[in-house]
Design an enzyme around this catalytic site. Structure first.
Site, short mmCIF file in Angstrom:
data_model
loop_
_atom_site.label_atom_id
_atom_site.label_comp_id
_atom_site.label_asym_id
_atom_site.label_seq_id
_atom_site.Cartn_x
_atom_site.Cartn_y
_atom_site.Cartn_z
N ALA A 16 6.99 0.16 -3.44
CA ALA A 16 6.08 1.29 -3.60
C ALA A 16 6.72 2.18 -4.66
O ALA A 16 6.31 2.14 -5.82
CB ALA A 16 5.88 2.02 -2.27
N CYS A 68 7.32 11.82 -5.50
CA CYS A 68 6.03 11.11 -5.39
C CYS A 68 5.37 11.41 -4.05
O CYS A 68 4.17 11.70 -3.98
CB CYS A 68 6.23 9.61 -5.59
SG CYS A 68 7.61 8.94 -4.65
N ASP A 105 12.90 23.25 -18.19
CA ASP A 105 13.30 24.45 -17.45
C ASP A 105 13.37 25.67 -18.36
O ASP A 105 13.28 26.80 -17.88
CB ASP A 105 14.66 24.22 -16.79
CG ASP A 105 14.58 23.18 -15.69
OD1 ASP A 105 13.55 23.14 -15.00
OD2 ASP A 105 15.55 22.40 -15.54
N ASP A 127 11.05 5.51 6.86
CA ASP A 127 10.37 4.46 6.10
C ASP A 127 10.54 4.69 4.60
O ASP A 127 10.86 3.77 3.85
CB ASP A 127 8.89 4.46 6.46
CG ASP A 127 8.18 3.26 5.88
OD1 ASP A 127 8.55 2.14 6.25
OD2 ASP A 127 7.28 3.44 5.04
N ARG A 162 13.18 0.31 -1.28
CA ARG A 162 13.48 0.90 -2.60
C ARG A 162 14.29 -0.08 -3.44
O ARG A 162 15.31 0.25 -4.02
CB ARG A 162 14.18 2.25 -2.44
CG ARG A 162 13.96 3.18 -3.61
CD ARG A 162 14.30 4.63 -3.29
NE ARG A 162 15.46 4.79 -2.44
CZ ARG A 162 16.73 4.66 -2.85
NH1 ARG A 162 17.00 4.36 -4.11
NH2 ARG A 162 17.72 4.82 -2.00
N PRO A 172 0.84 -1.20 0.00
CA PRO A 172 0.00 0.00 0.00
C PRO A 172 0.88 1.25 0.00
O PRO A 172 1.87 1.31 0.72
CB PRO A 172 -0.77 -0.11 1.33
CG PRO A 172 -0.71 -1.55 1.70
CD PRO A 172 0.57 -2.07 1.16
N CYS A 221 5.92 11.46 -10.67
CA CYS A 221 7.18 10.74 -10.53
C CYS A 221 8.21 11.36 -11.45
O CYS A 221 7.92 11.66 -12.61
CB CYS A 221 6.98 9.26 -10.85
SG CYS A 221 8.51 8.32 -10.92
N TYR A 257 -0.27 5.65 13.41
CA TYR A 257 -1.72 5.55 13.35
C TYR A 257 -2.25 4.77 14.57
O TYR A 257 -1.48 4.29 15.40
CB TYR A 257 -2.15 4.92 12.02
CG TYR A 257 -1.74 5.77 10.83
CD1 TYR A 257 -2.01 7.14 10.81
CD2 TYR A 257 -1.05 5.22 9.73
CE1 TYR A 257 -1.63 7.94 9.73
CE2 TYR A 257 -0.67 6.01 8.66
CZ TYR A 257 -0.96 7.37 8.66
OH TYR A 257 -0.57 8.16 7.61
P1 ADP Z 1 15.98 20.60 -18.51
O1 ADP Z 1 15.89 20.25 -17.06
O2 ADP Z 1 14.84 21.45 -18.98
O3 ADP Z 1 16.24 19.43 -19.37
P2 ADP Z 1 18.81 21.35 -18.37
O4 ADP Z 1 19.36 22.66 -17.92
O5 ADP Z 1 19.04 20.18 -17.52
O6 ADP Z 1 17.25 21.60 -18.65
O7 ADP Z 1 19.39 21.00 -19.79
C1 ADP Z 1 19.42 21.94 -20.84
C2 ADP Z 1 20.56 21.55 -21.79
O8 ADP Z 1 20.43 22.33 -22.98
C3 ADP Z 1 21.95 21.83 -21.25
O9 ADP Z 1 22.72 20.65 -21.30
C4 ADP Z 1 22.52 22.90 -22.22
O10 ADP Z 1 23.90 22.70 -22.45
C5 ADP Z 1 21.74 22.63 -23.47
N1 ADP Z 1 21.62 23.79 -24.39
C6 ADP Z 1 21.11 25.02 -24.10
N2 ADP Z 1 21.13 25.82 -25.19
C7 ADP Z 1 21.69 25.09 -26.19
C8 ADP Z 1 22.00 25.36 -27.56
N3 ADP Z 1 21.74 26.54 -28.12
N4 ADP Z 1 22.55 24.37 -28.31
C9 ADP Z 1 22.81 23.15 -27.76
N5 ADP Z 1 22.56 22.86 -26.46
C10 ADP Z 1 22.00 23.80 -25.68
FE1 SF4 Z 2 11.24 7.18 -7.21
FE2 SF4 Z 2 9.62 8.47 -8.86
FE3 SF4 Z 2 9.25 8.66 -6.25
FE4 SF4 Z 2 11.38 9.83 -7.35
S1 SF4 Z 2 9.26 10.34 -7.73
S2 SF4 Z 2 11.33 8.58 -5.48
S3 SF4 Z 2 11.83 8.38 -8.99
S4 SF4 Z 2 9.06 6.83 -7.49
#
Ligand code: ADP
Ligand code: SF4
Length: 700
Positions: free
Chosen positions: A324, A354, A650, A270, A302, A29, A366, A180
């Protein structure tokens, strides 16, 4: 590929009283945030795991009465015929795949505030549990149960068990864990009773034993009766006739349960995050249980490695491998072991996003599995996508979590995928973050996707390839996906979170500087108003690099949001271990190279702190350069035949890795569709039966 015979043991059937589980992989669960208000979302979420080969599939905690009301946290109920129908959707779905369905009947006792029902919480002796816990605070204290209260709870458990049987469950739980009601009877700190329910362990187990007895009477030989019990505290208490009180408990209850589901006592131990705890961490607390009973035992830890699972069984620790989080991250984990596809397992990274979903009161999210919770409402399956009628060229710029997930999902649909990143390694933010204390398992997000992409002939991958608009138009894909990530700023806020400009000084750093290998001179003051893990873990990193470092936050605690992921207590412990001073409720307002000025969030009083550098972990903004350039030259892109452009991850809206992965997955599933056109299906509670009919029946 054929399965390695050493994993055969995992696929043996095991009896649980009158029912038989088809294998040893048991989804215990766990909270899903899917209450009876989302019965189809819940049924599809659980069904996917049954389809993926889990032999037993359980629901999360299911309240037996209105005195067990966890609002505003999500909880299920089994109070009336509508509830029975809601759960029957899930049991039918689970049975379609040959798995057993289990239900964790639950009374929260003094750990719930009954905020919605406004009934007094019940407890053995009036002692609250977690009522003052920051984040769950309440201002109502429980009443001490008298004998008629005990009789009532036993009756509600029996009714709940009968309802569970009617709903089609095969395994019915008595829950005596995690603070609980049953657990409160077990621990002398919560149970001060002088009647036959208090005193020695023989008396303190009485309530739980009676709960098991009424459950057995209610379900007869139609269902197995399981006891879920936390053993961490009791294991530490020497017993009179046994090594510990936990040993005594198992001996005393062995004849009354068909299965022991054993666990730790609080959510942070846990369901501990990988940042602080490894696979199989429960073993020292529960390794004795099988020696005290001939009933099967299930436990968690895990577990994602089949070798670890087999070792747990061979060494006599567990009979069932409980999952889980591993079952959320990969609903098809059992099928992949069974079919010899181990490298395809999408291993849980232990980030506890999660769990944060439950704390947020929403269906489970997740990091590794973007389809979790989306099975019904968006029709996403973790292993299947719709194959494109006509493969198209998809170019993805950025190989972080968002870009890699988008590439994989688009490639699975049969598209011709090209992905490029300017860095020398795949993974975006994780290329650095995986090197930080405790975060190596997080790189499973990258490893899993790179592993799958490497197997696909329709994917071309280019590192050290910075793409601008000219390169993109030259490549002329049908679809362009921008996943450029985000950058950290030197922005500061007022106490009302109004931006007050950036703090400009050569010795002011951002996390991007640290990731680029620029280490600040000590003493360094880390100012964290991002409040998730990054400020805390970077502080650990600087301290581990030999830099004198102090941590300051306007929040009440370090890494305050990690209360949502069960990490907060351990973050504080980790900072204390590294001799980091933690200052809360303070804003950084100035820095001149030798002195930082802090201003109290509420009083406005200022304090001067000597330091040589400052690291601001504050506001992240999308990297806009490429996105803006693409926008400005949209006509050139159209002329090159590029039909759709989307920004994901991002680079769209900075967030946790889970958000980026979900965003990448969604973009691939919706390739070429107009943004914002796809709405998810809205689930509805089942209300076929007149609400309140039970009360009418009871009155007859
Ligand atoms: P997300 O979490 O959204 O995937 P990250 O910051 O982890 O974002 O990854 C973005 C990636 O995009 C980075 O590795 C960065 O080097 C790459 N990046 C950003 N702009 C360019 C570009 N113009 N050409 C190639 N790679 C790029
Ligand atoms: Fe694992 Fe997904 Fe939970 Fe992260 S969100 S701890 S990857 S089950």
């Amino acid at each position: 590929m054929a399965r390695d015979s050493r994993y055969d043991v995992l696929f043996q059937p095991v009896r649980i009283g009158p029912v038989t589980a088809p294998n040893r992989l048991y989804q215990v669960p766990h909270a899903s945030g899917m209450t009876n208000a989302l019965p189809r979302v819940r049924a599809a979420f659980r069904e996917t795991k049954a389809e993926g080969g889990w032999g037993v599939i359980c629901t999360g905690a299911c309240s037996i009465d209105q005195t067990s009301d966890d609002a505003p946290l999500p909880f299920a109920t089994l109070w009336d015929k509508n509830d029975i129908q809601a759960h029957a959707l899930m049991t039918d779905a689970v049975h379609r795949h040959g798995a057993l369905a289990g239900v964790e009947l639950w009374h929260g006792g003094a750990s719930v505030m009954n905020r919605a029902s406004r009934l007094p919480p019940l407890s053995p002796s009036g002692v609250p549990w977690m009522a003052t816990h920051v984040g769950f605070m309440g201002n109502l204290r429980p009443k001490s149960m008298d004998r008629s209260d005990i009789r009532d709870v036993l009756r509600w458990q029996a009714e709940g068990a009968r309802n569970a049987r009617t709903a089609g469950f095969d395994i019915v739980y008595v829950y005596a864990g995690m603070g609980y009601l049953g657990y409160e009877f077990l621990l002398p700190e919560y149970n001060h009773r002088s009647d036959e329910y208090g005193g020695g362990i023989e008396n303190r187990v009485r309530f739980v034993r009676e709960m098991l007895e009424v459950t057995r009477d209610a379900v007869g030989m139609d269902c197995g009766v399981a006891l879920r019990v936390s053993l961490e505290e009791l294991r530490g208490r020497p017993g009179k006739h046994h090594e510990s009180e936990a040993h005594a408990l198992v001996a005393l209850l062995s004849d009354h349960a068909d299965l022991f589901d054993v666990k730790m006592d609080s959510s942070p131990t846990d369901c501990s995050a990988s940042r602080f705890t490894g696979e199989g961490s429960h073993e020292p607390a529960i390794d004795f249980v099988k020696r005290m009973t001939d009933k099967p035992v299930v436990g968690v830890g895990r577990f994602t490695s089949p070798d670890t699972m087999v070792s747990q069984i061979r060494r006599g620790v567990l009979d069932f491998i409980g999952g889980a989080r591993p079952s959320i991250a990969d609903p098809f984990l059992p099928a992949k072991i069974r079919e010899g596809r181990i490298e395809e397992i999408r291993e849980c990274i232990g980030c506890n996003i999660c769990i944060s979903s439950w704390h947020d009161g929403v269906p489970v999210r997740c990091t590794q599995n973007p389809t979790a919770g989306e099975e019904w409402r968006r029709g996403w399956h973790p292993e299947r996508v719709t194959i494109a009628r006509r493969p198209e060229k998809v170019l993805i710029v950025g190989g972080g979590p968002a870009g890699l997930e988008c590439a994989l999902t688009a490639a699975r649909q049969g598209h011709e995928v090209t992905i490029a990143d300017r860095n020398a390694a795949w993974g975006g933010r994780l290329t650095f973050e995986k090197t930080l204390p405790g975060l190596s398992a997080w790189n499973r997000v990258v490893d899993y996707r790179l592993g799958r992409l490497a197997e696909m002939a329709n994917v071309s991958m280019y590192l050290e390839s910075e793409l601008g608009v000219d390169e993109i138009t030259d490549l002329a894909p049908d679809h362009l996906v921008l996943a450029p990530g985000a950058r950290w700023t030197r922005m500061l806020y007022s106490s009302m979170e109004i931006p007050v400009g950036t703090l400009e000084h050569p010795a002011v750093f951002t996390p991007d500087d640290i990731a680029a290998g620029r280490l600040p001179e000590g003493p360094t003051l880390v100012f964290d108003f991002d409040n998730y893990y990054y400020g805390g873990v970077l502080t650990e990193h600087l301290a581990a690099s030999g830099i004198a470092v102090s941590y300051v936050t306007p929040a009440g605690q370090a890494s305050a949001w990690t209360i949502m992921t069960n990490e907060l207590p351990l973050v504080h412990r980790a900072l204390a271990r590294r001799n980091v001073s933690v200052t809360t409720l303070q804003m950084l307002t100035a820095f001149d190279g030798t002195t930082a000025t802090l201003t109290h969030l509420f009083t406005g009083e200022t304090t001067a702190v000597s330091c040589r550098s400052v690291l601001i972990v504050g506001l992240r903004l999308p990297r806009r350069t490429l996105v803006d350039a693409v926008e400005a030259r949209r006509a050139d892109l159209e002329a090159a035949g590029i039909r759709s452009v989307v920004t994901i991850g991002d680079g769209l809206a900075p967030g946790a890795i889970a958000h980026a992965v979900h965003s990448g997955h969604k973009a691939a599933r919706e390739l070429g569709q107009r943004e914002g056109r796809r709405h998810y299906l809205r689930d509805m509670p089942i209300t076929d039966c007149e609400p309140g009919f039970d009360r009418a029946e009871a009155a007859e």
